[in-house]
Design a protein around this motif. Sequence first.
Motif, mmCIF file in Angstrom:
data_model
loop_
_atom_site.group_PDB
_atom_site.id
_atom_site.type_symbol
_atom_site.label_atom_id
_atom_site.label_comp_id
_atom_site.label_asym_id
_atom_site.label_seq_id
_atom_site.Cartn_x
_atom_site.Cartn_y
_atom_site.Cartn_z
ATOM 1 N N ASP A 130 0.820 -1.198 0.000
ATOM 2 C CA ASP A 130 0.000 0.000 0.000
ATOM 3 C C ASP A 130 0.863 1.261 0.000
ATOM 4 O O ASP A 130 0.532 2.263 -0.638
ATOM 5 C CB ASP A 130 -0.931 -0.016 1.218
ATOM 6 C CG ASP A 130 -1.876 1.158 1.240
ATOM 7 O OD1 ASP A 130 -2.782 1.201 0.384
ATOM 8 O OD2 ASP A 130 -1.702 2.041 2.105
ATOM 9 N N LYS A 134 0.930 4.258 -2.901
ATOM 10 C CA LYS A 134 0.718 5.682 -2.623
ATOM 11 C C LYS A 134 1.882 6.519 -3.152
ATOM 12 O O LYS A 134 1.679 7.639 -3.629
ATOM 13 C CB LYS A 134 0.526 5.872 -1.129
ATOM 14 C CG LYS A 134 -0.825 5.356 -0.651
ATOM 15 C CD LYS A 134 -0.992 5.413 0.851
ATOM 16 C CE LYS A 134 -2.395 4.928 1.235
ATOM 17 N NZ LYS A 134 -2.570 4.800 2.705
ATOM 18 N N GLY A 350 -7.394 1.214 -0.232
ATOM 19 C CA GLY A 350 -6.215 1.931 0.223
ATOM 20 C C GLY A 350 -6.507 2.860 1.378
ATOM 21 O O GLY A 350 -5.684 3.716 1.724
ATOM 22 N N LYS A 531 1.518 8.765 5.329
ATOM 23 C CA LYS A 531 1.324 8.210 3.980
ATOM 24 C C LYS A 531 1.953 6.830 3.853
ATOM 25 O O LYS A 531 1.380 5.921 3.228
ATOM 26 C CB LYS A 531 1.929 9.168 2.966
ATOM 27 C CG LYS A 531 1.654 8.836 1.509
ATOM 28 C CD LYS A 531 2.226 9.924 0.608
ATOM 29 C CE LYS A 531 1.928 9.659 -0.853
ATOM 30 N NZ LYS A 531 2.486 10.732 -1.735
ATOM 31 N N TYR A 532 3.124 6.680 4.469
ATOM 32 C CA TYR A 532 3.876 5.430 4.331
ATOM 33 C C TYR A 532 3.996 4.719 5.679
ATOM 34 O O TYR A 532 5.032 4.141 6.008
ATOM 35 C CB TYR A 532 5.260 5.723 3.758
ATOM 36 C CG TYR A 532 5.246 6.531 2.486
ATOM 37 C CD1 TYR A 532 4.380 6.203 1.449
ATOM 38 C CD2 TYR A 532 6.084 7.630 2.318
ATOM 39 C CE1 TYR A 532 4.353 6.942 0.275
ATOM 40 C CE2 TYR A 532 6.076 8.364 1.144
ATOM 41 C CZ TYR A 532 5.199 8.028 0.127
ATOM 42 O OH TYR A 532 5.179 8.759 -1.041
#
Length: 771
Positions: A130, A134, A350, A531-532
């Motif tokens: 994922d 992104k 996501g 985000k990560y």
Amino acid sequence: MTTNSSSSAEGPWKNTACILCSINCGIEAQTGGEGGRHILKVHGDPKHPNSKGYLCEKAQRLDHYRNGADRLRSPMRRRPDGTYEPISWQTAIREVAARLSAVKQRNGGASILYYGGGGQGNHLGGTYCDATLKALGVKYRSNALAQEKTGEFWVQGKMFGTGAHPDFEHCEVALFIGKNPWQSHGFARARAVINEISKDPERCLIVIDPRKSETAAKADIHLAISPGTDAWCLAALVAIVVQEKLLRPGWLSEHATGLADVEAAFASLDVSELAAVCGVEESLLRTVARVIAKAKSASVLEDLGLQMNVHSTLSSYLQRLLWVLCGHYGREGTSNAFVPFLSLSKASKGETGSAKKGAAKVEKRSPVVGAKVIIGLIPCNVIPDEILTDHPDRFRAIIVDSGNPVHSLADSQRMREAFRKLDVSVVIDVAMTETARQADYVLPACSQYEKAEATFFNLEFPRNAFHLRRPLFEPLEGTLPEGEIHARLLEAMGELTERDYLPLRLALRAGRTAFALAFAAMQLANPRIAKYASVVLYRTLGETLPPAMKNAAVVWGVAQMYVMSHRREAARAGFKGLPPLAANAMFDAMLANPSGVVFGERTFDESWSAITMPDHKINLRIPELLAELAKLPGTKPPADPEFPFVLAAGERRSDTSNTAVRDASWHKKGRFGTLRIHPEDAASLGVTDGARVRVSTRRGSVEVEAELTAIMRRGSVSLPNGQGLDYRDATGALVRKGAAPNELTDNKSRDFLAGTPWHKYVHARVERLEG
């Protein structure tokens, strides 16, 4: 159970789970053999919260997955002539990151398709992937759910807005539609529960299926419908409930909306006409409707026989109307809303972070065909059409993670063609699969028994459990866990550096509570952390876990999100207090308990509060499907005189297994890969039992052995699922055992709304082969 191995040297027993179906029964596995790298024996794990020691025979095949001869031991790069060369991890990561980034720069992230996210036993890899998606700005995803379940999910969302699961342990009536749980399971302890129901005179087992499956053979009532007529059969049952006033108006007034529209739609349907189409006596249909309506409790489960067939989404709607109109929800023995550890729907989209409240819902469609996107997934059947075109928004690249779409999706010929048109294709898998043989790069992952793993198929009610599995073996040399693969890709793309990790590593020195506070603060201060998040956890928290459990770091993040959203359910399971503390305790329990942990408990009242429709009432009215229902009268499933048989392309049998088990040498006795056909149909073709026949469709043909059996309805034939794999054995020889069903299927044959394929309704011709 004893599995095959190359040596009898016995080693220790370890707890893990079977990975061959979504139930993931807990097992105790004895390891040993040559080099200590084999699974020698397996038993059911009595301490597993869900399976409680239950196990079917398929788990004995696990060593053939673990030690397949075509397992990858190095990243592979495709040469111009179609052969492959091994390359170093450093080269593979650098080139894959560069080529995918180049596609993003030229055409945007929307031109990169992601397929996969994990099979029946490995979902942690998808949580790490994922982060890569992104970074690349990927907008479109797909996986096996989109060729099976998305129609059902769409209906469930429109009616309930939450997931629900039936309770076969306690129901008075059990109904299976296009479902053979004796082979495909679908709920815990399936065979044991089926036997309990079939032996109890106070309970009733009903099966709707054209063939007399193992489950149908044990049923009190078997509705042996004509292939492809599920919708006609279910419409008749609902019509009987409405017309005979068997529904529960008081209960429905309190718990549902849209009843008047549904009653009007079914009031004038001709039950006798519908019965004639589905090939079942009207009197038997009326008996079934009355049994379900009058039962104290009923549980119903559909599966691929319905979901990969004509009018599949409509049928998913009709079967829900049947049991809701009869009041079978929200109590023991009926369907109830389970509490998920991680929503598969949100994960597919996501949406693995905090939910955005108040955001308007926008219908999303695929860029070329305009197919409906359901739970974030484009229909598998449109993937070739999204590539094999000159449309400016076509897909230019694909990342495949733990999937084999070239073999498992409809129309393998077009899938192969589509792969070769892409600018770049990357496969992450343990073996050189049919899909890997079409890719530009193949990145070898550790097997599911060489790293920490888990699945998010957590559907139990009232107590739901999660099993974080410990590895049984050291990773095969040259392979990496997905957490490491995606961490390296993000770092190669310049998205994360040591500077992002350092503050969290320092916080970890003060313990996980301090880490939780620091992680929350850094997500606000540094957008890359949020985000990560999965990769950040892998690079920070993961380094403090036991070395074999580093891949489990993301589970800590899932536990934090779960407790924040479900404090009451977590507290009932014993995880009380402030969310960071309760989540830390939950994560510690998951690390400490090798058989799994109960993470949540719900009440029956919460099955109602979980419904997200207005006033927590079930919505009965779906205009799109009521319009489809109105088209049924006067119609029949499509026919093709040149191909007079209806082929079920992919039947679950004792000789089938998950395609992760590519080595079919586990099969030692009995028949394998046969075409099942009714004896009278065979006689009309001059075919005898064991004879070779050619099965042809408008897309291709295969040659197989015929098996004459009265379990098949006349005019229908079936081939097993998951066979016809191209497996290279230890000598390097290419071995193909059985037929690949998707050489016969057509990606154009699909549901009008969800795009799910008609694998169970394929027009076919059968011919005897001379000699």
